[in-house]
Design a protein around this motif. Structure first.
Motif, PDB file in Angstrom:
ATOM      1  N   GLY A 159     116.037  54.628 -21.222  1.00  0.00           N
ATOM      2  CA  GLY A 159     116.820  53.393 -21.753  1.00  0.00           C
ATOM      3  C   GLY A 159     116.006  51.974 -21.937  1.00  0.00           C
ATOM      4  O   GLY A 159     116.454  51.165 -22.442  1.00  0.00           O
ATOM      5  N   GLU A 160     114.871  51.892 -21.118  1.00  0.00           N
ATOM      6  CA  GLU A 160     114.156  50.736 -21.206  1.00  0.00           C
ATOM      7  C   GLU A 160     113.611  50.450 -22.613  1.00  0.00           C
ATOM      8  O   GLU A 160     112.718  51.197 -23.100  1.00  0.00           O
ATOM      9  CB  GLU A 160     113.348  50.633 -20.045  1.00  0.00           C
ATOM     10  N   ASP A 161     113.690  49.466 -23.047  1.00  0.00           N
ATOM     11  CA  ASP A 161     112.886  48.804 -24.239  1.00  0.00           C
ATOM     12  C   ASP A 161     111.428  48.418 -23.899  1.00  0.00           C
ATOM     13  O   ASP A 161     111.036  47.921 -22.971  1.00  0.00           O
ATOM     14  CB  ASP A 161     113.538  47.487 -24.834  1.00  0.00           C
ATOM     15  N   ARG A 162     110.563  49.054 -24.748  1.00  0.00           N
ATOM     16  CA  ARG A 162     109.268  48.719 -24.661  1.00  0.00           C
ATOM     17  C   ARG A 162     108.784  47.947 -25.733  1.00  0.00           C
ATOM     18  O   ARG A 162     109.192  48.123 -26.724  1.00  0.00           O
ATOM     19  CB  ARG A 162     108.403  50.458 -24.569  1.00  0.00           C
ATOM     20  N   LYS A 163     107.988  47.265 -25.544  1.00  0.00           N
ATOM     21  CA  LYS A 163     107.278  46.171 -26.654  1.00  0.00           C
ATOM     22  C   LYS A 163     105.864  46.391 -26.826  1.00  0.00           C
ATOM     23  O   LYS A 163     105.453  46.805 -25.599  1.00  0.00           O
ATOM     24  CB  LYS A 163     107.821  44.922 -26.072  1.00  0.00           C
ATOM     25  N   ARG A 164     105.263  46.125 -27.743  1.00  0.00           N
ATOM     26  CA  ARG A 164     103.968  46.044 -27.977  1.00  0.00           C
ATOM     27  C   ARG A 164     103.329  44.766 -27.454  1.00  0.00           C
ATOM     28  O   ARG A 164     103.926  43.696 -27.991  1.00  0.00           O
ATOM     29  CB  ARG A 164     103.756  46.541 -29.507  1.00  0.00           C
ATOM     30  N   GLU A 178      91.370  42.728 -26.607  1.00  0.00           N
ATOM     31  CA  GLU A 178      90.677  43.927 -26.632  1.00  0.00           C
ATOM     32  C   GLU A 178      91.820  45.209 -26.617  1.00  0.00           C
ATOM     33  O   GLU A 178      91.157  46.310 -27.135  1.00  0.00           O
ATOM     34  CB  GLU A 178      89.832  43.780 -25.346  1.00  0.00           C
ATOM     35  N   LEU A 179      92.739  45.085 -26.255  1.00  0.00           N
ATOM     36  CA  LEU A 179      93.649  46.322 -25.839  1.00  0.00           C
ATOM     37  C   LEU A 179      94.917  46.219 -26.354  1.00  0.00           C
ATOM     38  O   LEU A 179      95.553  45.081 -26.306  1.00  0.00           O
ATOM     39  CB  LEU A 179      93.695  46.819 -24.646  1.00  0.00           C
ATOM     40  N   GLU A 180      95.593  47.304 -27.074  1.00  0.00           N
ATOM     41  CA  GLU A 180      96.963  47.289 -27.182  1.00  0.00           C
ATOM     42  C   GLU A 180      97.648  48.213 -26.491  1.00  0.00           C
ATOM     43  O   GLU A 180      97.346  49.461 -26.191  1.00  0.00           O
ATOM     44  CB  GLU A 180      97.063  47.784 -29.066  1.00  0.00           C
ATOM     45  N   ILE A 181      98.839  47.612 -25.906  1.00  0.00           N
ATOM     46  CA  ILE A 181      99.796  48.672 -24.894  1.00  0.00           C
ATOM     47  C   ILE A 181     101.298  48.300 -25.357  1.00  0.00           C
ATOM     48  O   ILE A 181     101.542  47.491 -26.095  1.00  0.00           O
ATOM     49  CB  ILE A 181      99.376  48.121 -23.639  1.00  0.00           C
ATOM     50  N   SER A 182     101.907  49.101 -24.682  1.00  0.00           N
ATOM     51  CA  SER A 182     103.576  49.089 -24.761  1.00  0.00           C
ATOM     52  C   SER A 182     104.041  49.148 -23.500  1.00  0.00           C
ATOM     53  O   SER A 182     103.737  50.053 -22.674  1.00  0.00           O
ATOM     54  CB  SER A 182     103.804  50.322 -25.829  1.00  0.00           C
ATOM     55  N   MET A 183     104.850  48.157 -23.308  1.00  0.00           N
ATOM     56  CA  MET A 183     105.423  48.220 -21.970  1.00  0.00           C
ATOM     57  C   MET A 183     106.844  47.647 -21.971  1.00  0.00           C
ATOM     58  O   MET A 183     107.205  46.656 -22.670  1.00  0.00           O
ATOM     59  CB  MET A 183     104.451  47.538 -20.823  1.00  0.00           C
ATOM     60  N   TYR A 195      95.536  51.532 -19.074  1.00  0.00           N
ATOM     61  CA  TYR A 195      95.524  52.542 -19.567  1.00  0.00           C
ATOM     62  C   TYR A 195      96.748  53.778 -19.693  1.00  0.00           C
ATOM     63  O   TYR A 195      97.023  54.243 -20.698  1.00  0.00           O
ATOM     64  CB  TYR A 195      94.409  53.582 -18.334  1.00  0.00           C
ATOM     65  N   GLU A 196      97.522  53.426 -18.493  1.00  0.00           N
ATOM     66  CA  GLU A 196      98.900  53.993 -18.469  1.00  0.00           C
ATOM     67  C   GLU A 196      99.745  53.506 -19.441  1.00  0.00           C
ATOM     68  O   GLU A 196     100.464  54.375 -20.231  1.00  0.00           O
ATOM     69  CB  GLU A 196      99.532  53.716 -17.137  1.00  0.00           C
ATOM     70  N   TYR A 197      99.683  52.223 -20.058  1.00  0.00           N
ATOM     71  CA  TYR A 197     100.672  51.622 -20.999  1.00  0.00           C
ATOM     72  C   TYR A 197      99.953  51.643 -22.377  1.00  0.00           C
ATOM     73  O   TYR A 197     100.519  51.360 -23.432  1.00  0.00           O
ATOM     74  CB  TYR A 197     100.887  50.335 -20.815  1.00  0.00           C
ATOM     75  N   GLY A 198      98.754  52.140 -22.410  1.00  0.00           N
ATOM     76  CA  GLY A 198      97.956  52.074 -23.800  1.00  0.00           C
ATOM     77  C   GLY A 198      97.946  52.803 -24.705  1.00  0.00           C
ATOM     78  O   GLY A 198      98.761  53.558 -24.550  1.00  0.00           O
ATOM     79  N   GLU A 231      88.472  54.667 -21.232  1.00  0.00           N
ATOM     80  CA  GLU A 231      87.644  55.936 -20.988  1.00  0.00           C
ATOM     81  C   GLU A 231      86.094  55.872 -21.161  1.00  0.00           C
ATOM     82  O   GLU A 231      85.497  56.079 -20.100  1.00  0.00           O
ATOM     83  CB  GLU A 231      88.169  57.111 -21.474  1.00  0.00           C
ATOM     84  N   SER A 232      85.839  55.149 -22.337  1.00  0.00           N
ATOM     85  CA  SER A 232      84.385  54.958 -22.639  1.00  0.00           C
ATOM     86  C   SER A 232      83.790  53.872 -21.654  1.00  0.00           C
ATOM     87  O   SER A 232      82.666  53.912 -21.513  1.00  0.00           O
ATOM     88  CB  SER A 232      84.277  54.479 -24.067  1.00  0.00           C
ATOM     89  N   MET A 233      84.536  53.014 -21.070  1.00  0.00           N
ATOM     90  CA  MET A 233      84.191  52.003 -20.062  1.00  0.00           C
ATOM     91  C   MET A 233      83.810  52.555 -18.904  1.00  0.00           C
ATOM     92  O   MET A 233      82.844  52.231 -17.926  1.00  0.00           O
ATOM     93  CB  MET A 233      85.205  50.854 -19.953  1.00  0.00           C
ATOM     94  N   GLN A 234      84.327  53.914 -18.469  1.00  0.00           N
ATOM     95  CA  GLN A 234      84.060  54.696 -17.223  1.00  0.00           C
ATOM     96  C   GLN A 234      84.348  53.760 -15.988  1.00  0.00           C
ATOM     97  O   GLN A 234      83.434  53.881 -14.954  1.00  0.00           O
ATOM     98  CB  GLN A 234      82.531  55.041 -17.313  1.00  0.00           C
ATOM     99  N   LEU A 235      85.538  53.115 -15.984  1.00  0.00           N
ATOM    100  CA  LEU A 235      85.899  52.471 -15.083  1.00  0.00           C
ATOM    101  C   LEU A 235      86.903  53.104 -13.977  1.00  0.00           C
ATOM    102  O   LEU A 235      86.964  52.669 -12.805  1.00  0.00           O
ATOM    103  CB  LEU A 235      86.723  50.996 -15.295  1.00  0.00           C
TER     104      LEU A 235
END
Length: 110
Positions: A8-13, A33-38, A93-96, A105-109
């Protein structure tokens, strides 16, 4: 864009620049650099990590300007910085989006 999650929690971009330490709501506001939703709680946690990273940068600059030849704590400072960067990228990564995950993944961090 707001996404709903099972809890029920709203996630925003959000649009993130790790290098600049920015979490943006508007992709046109600055380079990112990165787009996420949290959700709001996740946003606060990520913001706190960026604030911690900024504080580490300031402490490191102070340290090196006052100890130009270095000290034994340089390695400790770098290890703490690296650990925090890994934690940040793990959260991103988790929110991405799929694209963000592939990029990390390509950064191999992780």
């Amino acid at each position: 864009m707001v996404d709903s999650e099972a809890g029920g929690e709203d996630r925003k971009r959000y649009y993130v620049s790790v290098q600049a330490g920015q979490i943006l709501e508007d992709p046109q506001a600055a380079a990112y650099e990165l787009e996420i939703s949290m959700n709001e709680q996740e946003h606060i946690k990520l913001r706190e990590m960026f604030d911690e990273l900024s504080s580490m940068d300031e402490a490191e600059m102070f340290h090196f300007t006052h100890h130009p030849y270095g000290t034994a704590s340089n390695g400790e400072m770098n290890a703490g910085y690296d650990e925090l960067i890994q934690r940040i990228y793990k959260q991103l990564y988790e929110y991405g989006t799929d694209t963000t995950k592939r990029h990390i993944e390509s950064m191999q961090l992780l």
